[in-house]
Design a protein around this motif. Sequence first.
Motif, PDB file in Angstrom:
ATOM      1  N   UNK A  11       0.831  -1.202   0.000  1.00 40.56           N
ATOM      2  CA  UNK A  11       0.000   0.000   0.000  1.00 40.56           C
ATOM      3  C   UNK A  11       0.865   1.251   0.000  1.00 40.56           C
ATOM      4  N   UNK A  12       1.950   1.232   0.760  1.00 42.11           N
ATOM      5  CA  UNK A  12       2.854   2.377   0.782  1.00 42.11           C
ATOM      6  C   UNK A  12       3.423   2.638  -0.622  1.00 42.11           C
ATOM      7  N   UNK A  13       3.811   1.580  -1.308  1.00 44.32           N
ATOM      8  CA  UNK A  13       4.365   1.758  -2.659  1.00 44.32           C
ATOM      9  C   UNK A  13       3.328   2.346  -3.601  1.00 44.32           C
ATOM     10  N   UNK A  14       2.098   1.862  -3.511  1.00 42.81           N
ATOM     11  CA  UNK A  14       1.031   2.353  -4.380  1.00 42.81           C
ATOM     12  C   UNK A  14       0.724   3.823  -4.104  1.00 42.81           C
ATOM     13  N   UNK A  15       0.584   4.153  -2.846  1.00 37.90           N
ATOM     14  CA  UNK A  15       0.238   5.530  -2.483  1.00 37.90           C
ATOM     15  C   UNK A  15       1.376   6.484  -2.813  1.00 37.90           C
ATOM     16  N   UNK A  16       2.592   6.110  -2.459  1.00 39.08           N
ATOM     17  CA  UNK A  16       3.719   7.027  -2.638  1.00 39.08           C
ATOM     18  C   UNK A  16       4.146   7.151  -4.092  1.00 39.08           C
ATOM     19  N   UNK A  18       1.983   7.983  -6.205  1.00 34.00           N
ATOM     20  CA  UNK A  18       1.084   9.047  -6.662  1.00 34.00           C
ATOM     21  C   UNK A  18       1.219  10.328  -5.862  1.00 34.00           C
ATOM     22  N   UNK A  19       1.740  10.255  -4.643  1.00 34.56           N
ATOM     23  CA  UNK A  19       1.831  11.427  -3.776  1.00 34.56           C
ATOM     24  C   UNK A  19       2.910  11.199  -2.732  1.00 34.56           C
ATOM     25  N   UNK A  20       3.547  12.252  -2.253  1.00 33.97           N
ATOM     26  CA  UNK A  20       4.529  12.084  -1.183  1.00 33.97           C
ATOM     27  C   UNK A  20       3.847  11.913   0.164  1.00 33.97           C
ATOM     28  N   UNK A  44      -4.797  17.173   5.188  1.00 37.38           N
ATOM     29  CA  UNK A  44      -5.309  18.259   4.340  1.00 37.38           C
ATOM     30  C   UNK A  44      -4.285  18.660   3.280  1.00 37.38           C
ATOM     31  N   UNK A  45      -3.089  18.063   3.304  1.00 32.23           N
ATOM     32  CA  UNK A  45      -2.038  18.385   2.338  1.00 32.23           C
ATOM     33  C   UNK A  45      -1.934  17.368   1.199  1.00 32.23           C
ATOM     34  N   UNK A  46      -2.857  16.448   1.063  1.00 32.89           N
ATOM     35  CA  UNK A  46      -2.807  15.495  -0.061  1.00 32.89           C
ATOM     36  C   UNK A  46      -3.270  16.186  -1.346  1.00 32.89           C
ATOM     37  N   UNK A  47      -3.041  15.562  -2.507  1.00 28.50           N
ATOM     38  CA  UNK A  47      -3.474  16.182  -3.769  1.00 28.50           C
ATOM     39  C   UNK A  47      -4.985  16.374  -3.890  1.00 28.50           C
ATOM     40  N   UNK A  48      -5.763  15.688  -3.067  1.00 25.66           N
ATOM     41  CA  UNK A  48      -7.218  15.875  -3.065  1.00 25.66           C
ATOM     42  C   UNK A  48      -7.686  16.588  -1.801  1.00 25.66           C
ATOM     43  N   UNK A  49      -6.752  17.054  -0.986  1.00 20.77           N
ATOM     44  CA  UNK A  49      -7.106  17.824   0.196  1.00 20.77           C
ATOM     45  C   UNK A  49      -7.666  17.022   1.347  1.00 20.77           C
ATOM     46  N   UNK A  50      -7.547  15.690   1.310  1.00 20.96           N
ATOM     47  CA  UNK A  50      -8.089  14.862   2.386  1.00 20.96           C
ATOM     48  C   UNK A  50      -7.476  13.468   2.333  1.00 20.96           C
ATOM     49  N   UNK A  51      -7.612  12.738   3.438  1.00 20.21           N
ATOM     50  CA  UNK A  51      -6.989  11.426   3.586  1.00 20.21           C
ATOM     51  C   UNK A  51      -7.545  10.366   2.657  1.00 20.21           C
ATOM     52  N   UNK A  52      -8.774  10.536   2.189  1.00 21.96           N
ATOM     53  CA  UNK A  52      -9.464   9.490   1.440  1.00 21.96           C
ATOM     54  C   UNK A  52      -8.724   9.069   0.174  1.00 21.96           C
ATOM     55  N   UNK A 153      -9.333   0.824   3.578  1.00 20.91           N
ATOM     56  CA  UNK A 153      -8.655   0.915   4.874  1.00 20.91           C
ATOM     57  C   UNK A 153      -7.155   0.668   4.709  1.00 20.91           C
ATOM     58  N   UNK A 154      -6.799  -0.286   3.879  1.00 14.93           N
ATOM     59  CA  UNK A 154      -5.377  -0.598   3.663  1.00 14.93           C
ATOM     60  C   UNK A 154      -4.628   0.631   3.147  1.00 14.93           C
ATOM     61  N   UNK A 155      -5.236   1.340   2.207  1.00 15.90           N
ATOM     62  CA  UNK A 155      -4.588   2.532   1.685  1.00 15.90           C
ATOM     63  C   UNK A 155      -4.478   3.630   2.716  1.00 15.90           C
ATOM     64  N   UNK A 156      -5.560   3.872   3.451  1.00 12.32           N
ATOM     65  CA  UNK A 156      -5.563   4.950   4.440  1.00 12.32           C
ATOM     66  C   UNK A 156      -4.597   4.658   5.585  1.00 12.32           C
ATOM     67  N   UNK A 157      -4.356   3.390   5.854  1.00 15.98           N
ATOM     68  CA  UNK A 157      -3.425   3.049   6.937  1.00 15.98           C
ATOM     69  C   UNK A 157      -2.045   3.654   6.704  1.00 15.98           C
ATOM     70  N   UNK A 158      -1.692   3.915   5.455  1.00 14.09           N
ATOM     71  CA  UNK A 158      -0.365   4.477   5.174  1.00 14.09           C
ATOM     72  C   UNK A 158      -0.184   5.845   5.823  1.00 14.09           C
ATOM     73  N   UNK A 159      -1.265   6.588   5.999  1.00 10.74           N
ATOM     74  CA  UNK A 159      -1.157   7.898   6.659  1.00 10.74           C
ATOM     75  C   UNK A 159      -0.679   7.742   8.093  1.00 10.74           C
ATOM     76  N   UNK A 160      -1.251   6.779   8.794  1.00  9.00           N
ATOM     77  CA  UNK A 160      -0.915   6.603  10.201  1.00  9.00           C
ATOM     78  C   UNK A 160       0.399   5.857  10.386  1.00  9.00           C
ATOM     79  N   UNK A 161       0.783   5.025   9.424  1.00 10.38           N
ATOM     80  CA  UNK A 161       2.124   4.437   9.454  1.00 10.38           C
ATOM     81  C   UNK A 161       3.161   5.554   9.323  1.00 10.38           C
ATOM     82  N   UNK A 162       2.930   6.489   8.412  1.00  4.07           N
ATOM     83  CA  UNK A 162       3.826   7.642   8.295  1.00  4.07           C
ATOM     84  C   UNK A 162       3.926   8.383   9.618  1.00  4.07           C
TER      85      UNK A 162
END
Length: 324
Positions: A11-16, A18-20, A44-52, A153-162
Amino acid sequence: MKFTREEIEAAQRTVHAAMPPTPQYAWPLLSQRLGATVWAKHENHTPAGAFKIRGGLTYFETLAREQPGVRHAISATRGNHGQSVGFATRRHGLAATIVVPHGNSTEKNAAMRALGVTLVEHGDDFQAASEHAAALAERDGLHRVPSFHRELVRGVSTAYVEFFDALKDGTPPDVLFVPIGLGSGFAAAAAARAYCGVSTKLIGVVSAHATAYRDSFRAGKPVESPVTTRLADGMACRVPVPESVEVILREADDVVTVTDDEIAQAMRILFSDTHNVAEGAGAAALAAALQQQERWRGKTVGICVSGGNVDTGMFAGVLGGGAS
């Protein structure tokens, strides 16, 4: 809801790709105000302005591998989930239809249209929009994207792992306040806590004008509740998701409520103390931390600024001293 290390790392590889990673800061004025060390995770700093957005990326990466024949997806939203779907479907060359309730945020609607989605307005609240999306999916043979799903949920978990990884060499937060809409953010925080091996307490935060998940937490089972919030559209859930309730019952230290007035005050404080714009749901975690500041005085507190997609007129009203 459990994930292997390999699933989280994928999930980290997929998310990162597309975005830092988004930042987390210990803002001095917030810490001074609460009498605690306060770390804010800035989704609020993601490319879509939210964690989703993170969940959309992992969901559609998996869909492309497992169901390559899907060409058109549909979902319902109050805004941030819809932007996530729009962002991810555009990366995969898919069409997307998003159903929103009448009276939805005009600027969130505009942001979804800018991502290329077809927007349909139906019903008076999220639940009605969701049911209409299901009907359209059945009628037109579209792939329906749920608002709560393991892949989201798997994707969003990357925010809290960070978040937890960034603080692992210092003092892990004693508590993390997490806003709850349908629960993907809370479930993701729990998954990240397990992955990172920290003992941070998780406190869910719901609107006092949309208490389905607080009521469910207290009852030990899903409980519906009416929605009257004017400000926290991202938390305007009337019917809780049973799987999400199970996670919250198992993982939450508590679930607390914050009023629109408390959220408005937290929005003003975030702007004055950090110059960050937060939507209602995005300020809910701070509102709860302020409400509980005596309990956590002298401790290390984490808050998630989960989104900043608030309409200009509403935000101007909040800054002017109103709740809406």
